[in-house]
Structures are given as structure tokens and as C-alpha cells.
Scaffold this motif. Sequence first.
Motif, PDB file in Angstrom:
ATOM      1  N   GLY A  40      35.055  45.702  42.070  1.00 45.71           N
ATOM      2  CA  GLY A  40      36.353  45.950  41.714  1.00 45.71           C
ATOM      3  C   GLY A  40      36.734  46.857  40.655  1.00 45.71           C
ATOM      4  O   GLY A  40      35.575  47.702  41.110  1.00 45.71           O
ATOM      5  N   SER A  41      38.146  47.097  40.377  1.00 45.29           N
ATOM      6  CA  SER A  41      38.008  48.576  39.693  1.00 45.29           C
ATOM      7  C   SER A  41      38.159  48.239  38.210  1.00 45.29           C
ATOM      8  O   SER A  41      37.500  49.140  37.284  1.00 45.29           O
ATOM      9  N   SER A  42      37.950  47.524  36.971  1.00 46.04           N
ATOM     10  CA  SER A  42      37.665  46.753  36.464  1.00 46.04           C
ATOM     11  C   SER A  42      36.366  47.415  35.905  1.00 46.04           C
ATOM     12  O   SER A  42      37.087  47.949  34.500  1.00 46.04           O
ATOM     13  N   ASP A  70      29.138  39.487  44.757  1.00 46.31           N
ATOM     14  CA  ASP A  70      30.255  38.792  45.792  1.00 46.31           C
ATOM     15  C   ASP A  70      29.787  39.798  47.457  1.00 46.31           C
ATOM     16  O   ASP A  70      29.610  41.070  46.996  1.00 46.31           O
ATOM     17  N   TYR A  83      30.847  45.484  49.882  1.00 45.81           N
ATOM     18  CA  TYR A  83      30.638  45.937  48.528  1.00 45.81           C
ATOM     19  C   TYR A  83      29.313  46.810  47.892  1.00 45.81           C
ATOM     20  O   TYR A  83      29.066  47.357  47.405  1.00 45.81           O
ATOM     21  N   GLY A 135      34.627  40.729  36.687  1.00 45.21           N
ATOM     22  CA  GLY A 135      35.600  40.753  36.479  1.00 45.21           C
ATOM     23  C   GLY A 135      35.944  39.531  36.482  1.00 45.21           C
ATOM     24  O   GLY A 135      35.598  38.674  37.795  1.00 45.21           O
ATOM     25  N   ILE A 136      37.993  39.853  37.020  1.00 43.75           N
ATOM     26  CA  ILE A 136      38.210  38.629  36.779  1.00 43.75           C
ATOM     27  C   ILE A 136      39.972  39.003  38.123  1.00 43.75           C
ATOM     28  O   ILE A 136      39.792  40.066  37.599  1.00 43.75           O
ATOM     29  N   HIS A 141      40.168  33.925  39.171  1.00 47.67           N
ATOM     30  CA  HIS A 141      39.072  33.695  40.224  1.00 47.67           C
ATOM     31  C   HIS A 141      37.704  34.524  39.784  1.00 47.67           C
ATOM     32  O   HIS A 141      38.027  35.538  39.208  1.00 47.67           O
ATOM     33  N   ALA A 143      33.822  36.157  40.221  1.00 47.49           N
ATOM     34  CA  ALA A 143      33.279  36.259  42.049  1.00 47.49           C
ATOM     35  C   ALA A 143      34.443  35.573  43.045  1.00 47.49           C
ATOM     36  O   ALA A 143      35.572  36.209  42.317  1.00 47.49           O
ATOM     37  N   PHE A 144      34.393  35.450  44.073  1.00 47.63           N
ATOM     38  CA  PHE A 144      34.996  34.924  44.905  1.00 47.63           C
ATOM     39  C   PHE A 144      35.195  33.346  45.179  1.00 47.63           C
ATOM     40  O   PHE A 144      36.240  32.551  45.810  1.00 47.63           O
ATOM     41  N   ASN A 168      44.166  41.965  46.982  1.00 47.98           N
ATOM     42  CA  ASN A 168      42.421  43.131  48.254  1.00 47.98           C
ATOM     43  C   ASN A 168      43.568  44.039  48.770  1.00 47.98           C
ATOM     44  O   ASN A 168      42.502  44.998  49.296  1.00 47.98           O
ATOM     45  N   ARG A 170      45.235  45.858  48.688  1.00 48.56           N
ATOM     46  CA  ARG A 170      45.455  47.744  48.473  1.00 48.56           C
ATOM     47  C   ARG A 170      44.398  48.505  49.133  1.00 48.56           C
ATOM     48  O   ARG A 170      44.229  49.795  48.751  1.00 48.56           O
ATOM     49  N   LYS A 206      46.322  41.172  33.970  1.00 49.40           N
ATOM     50  CA  LYS A 206      45.573  40.215  34.048  1.00 49.40           C
ATOM     51  C   LYS A 206      46.262  39.435  32.942  1.00 49.40           C
ATOM     52  O   LYS A 206      45.319  38.411  32.473  1.00 49.40           O
TER      53      LYS A 206
HETATM   54  C1  GLP Z   1      37.466  40.784  43.595  1.00 45.48           C
HETATM   55  C2  GLP Z   1      36.243  40.754  43.349  1.00 45.48           C
HETATM   56  C3  GLP Z   1      35.958  40.212  41.952  1.00 45.48           C
HETATM   57  C4  GLP Z   1      37.037  41.317  40.820  1.00 45.48           C
HETATM   58  C5  GLP Z   1      38.289  40.909  41.336  1.00 45.48           C
HETATM   59  C6  GLP Z   1      38.746  42.191  40.146  1.00 45.48           C
HETATM   60  O1  GLP Z   1      38.164  39.744  44.163  1.00 45.48           O
HETATM   61  N1  GLP Z   1      35.271  39.555  44.128  1.00 45.48           N
HETATM   62  O2  GLP Z   1      35.406  40.099  41.822  1.00 45.48           O
HETATM   63  O3  GLP Z   1      36.107  40.306  39.816  1.00 45.48           O
HETATM   64  O4  GLP Z   1      38.463  41.344  42.577  1.00 45.48           O
HETATM   65  O5  GLP Z   1      39.809  43.157  40.822  1.00 45.48           O
HETATM   66  P1  GLP Z   1      39.472  44.382  40.396  1.00 45.48           P
HETATM   67  O6  GLP Z   1      38.529  44.483  39.142  1.00 45.48           O
HETATM   68  O7  GLP Z   1      39.676  45.829  41.209  1.00 45.48           O
HETATM   69  O8  GLP Z   1      41.320  43.925  39.535  1.00 45.48           O
END
Ligand code: GLP
Length: 262
Positions: A40-42, A70, A83, A135-136, A141, A143-144, A168, A170, A206
Motif C-alpha cells: 500500500g501507499s501508507s 496478503d 504484492y 495499514g488499513i 480493513h 490486510a484484506f 485499488n 487507481r 482514513k
Molecule cells: C490494500 C491492502 C491493505 C492496505 C490497504 C491500504 O487493500 N490489502 O493491506 O492496508 O490497501 O492501502 P493504502 O496504504 O494505499 O491506503
Amino acid sequence: MRVVIQENYEKMSIWAAEHIVCAINSHRGPRPFVLGLPTGSSPLGVYKKLIEMNKAGKVSFKNVVTFNMDEYVGLDHDHDQSYWYFMHENFFNHIDLPERNINMLNGMAEDPEKECADYERKIALLGGIDLFMGGIGVDGHIAFNEPFTSLNSRTGLRTLTTDTRIVNSRFFGNDPEKVPAYALSVGVGTVTDSKEVLILINGHSKARALAQTVEGGVSQMWTCSALQLHKNAIIACDEAACGELKVDTYKYFLDVEKSERI
Ligand code: GLP
């Protein structure tokens, strides 16, 4: 639960990276330090900082074993949205972590159930995860583990919600249909079994998820809320993500962190 509020994304990333380095450096072997990791970007800012610290000799990953959260089903390693690809491109290829110490779920596994059971077994064999960074999603959520996943869930096959596929998309030419519909993911229980959990929550999008994680009830609607029952959970967030916290909640956590530093 600790909530560490930092002024911006950069400072949040530095704080989290330094926390991880401190945990790795204070770990005593021979058992390796077991680190859970997200995509993820976080976490990108944290990975950048960890790479810098590794190159500067402040931390080594030679005695670290990693488990990722995941993987999309149906994307092989060479797919630039897998991933596996993301982790190598943004982190693993730039640090001294031996390739054999990397564990990632295989989204192309012929027997996904066995793949997931083996993953859980391997984590247990290593004595569990010392620190799981995550991250969430905007729907909370972890993970997934989408809304309504059991808070006791273990590693397994997950169906992505339409919302997550839209968010996602994007990375898939803005076409939700191109986002895989399924993923293999560690369970909420796999994450909360870790000795320590560190979750990054940044940005306005978020804010609702952060408020639900910290102030809402423990509920399968917001799987991240399971962290409230963890003995050693930290949320590292930026100011932008705090927009929906009550003013008193926000002040309380700033006060707690200030007094911890004395
Ligand atoms: C996906 C991943 C998550 C991640 C989430 C947030 O869905 N499965 O593990 O936390 O994206 O991504 P981002 O950090 O890009 O907002």
C-alpha cells in the motif's frame, strides 16, 4: 492502545521506522526477529527510511524473517501490481535481508487452502510474529480482512468488496474490473496474535476509519477495531487522519505521549 499523532506523513513514517529499528536492535537471538509487513501507499515512507537506516549501518535485516500480509489471487511475481513485485521493488531489493527469509503468500498457488495453512504453520514454527506493521483500508480493513470477516480469522482466501476494488483501481488503470476479486490474506487473528502491532493511518480519507478503530466499539464492521483487545497495539497517524476524532480523544493521546517522553 497507543495512538502516536505526528504532524505529517513524513514525521509519522520516521517515527514508525525508528520504532521498528529499535525493536529489531533490542531483539536477542538466536531466534530471528519476525516482522510482519504490509503493502500500500501508507508504508512507502517507512520503507524509504528503513532503507536509509540500513545503508547507514543503523540496522541490519540479516537476522530478520518477514511475513507479508496478503497477495492478490491470479497475479504472478512479474505482474507489476502483485504484492511480491511491490515489496521487492520498494523494499526487499534495497536492504540486506536474505531472500530465503522472505515469506509471501503465493496468489498463484494451486491449492490456496494448503498455501494458507502452511503459512500459519511456518509463523508458529518460528515462534510467532514479533511485530506486525500494517495499514488499513478506508473501510477499516486490516490486510484484506473486509468488513464482516471474523475477528478470529486465520490466513485464508478473501473476497474483496466492490468498495476496495474501486479504491485499488487507481493502480489498475482506474478500472475496478481489472482489480482481482480475490486475495490470500492473513487473518485478523493472525495479526492480533503478534506480540506487537503497529498500524499506520494517514490522510483525510482514513479519518473515519481511525475514529472507528479508536473510539468505536469492537466490531466485525471495522475489522481494525480488533486492535482494541490487543495488549500492545500502536497506531501511528498523521494530523490529517485525526479529523474525525473527538477533540478530547485527540488531546488525551497527545498528553499521554508527551508524558511518556519525560
Ligand atoms: C490494500 C491492502 C491493505 C492496505 C490497504 C491500504 O487493500 N490489502 O493491506 O492496508 O490497501 O492501502 P493504502 O496504504 O494505499 O491506503
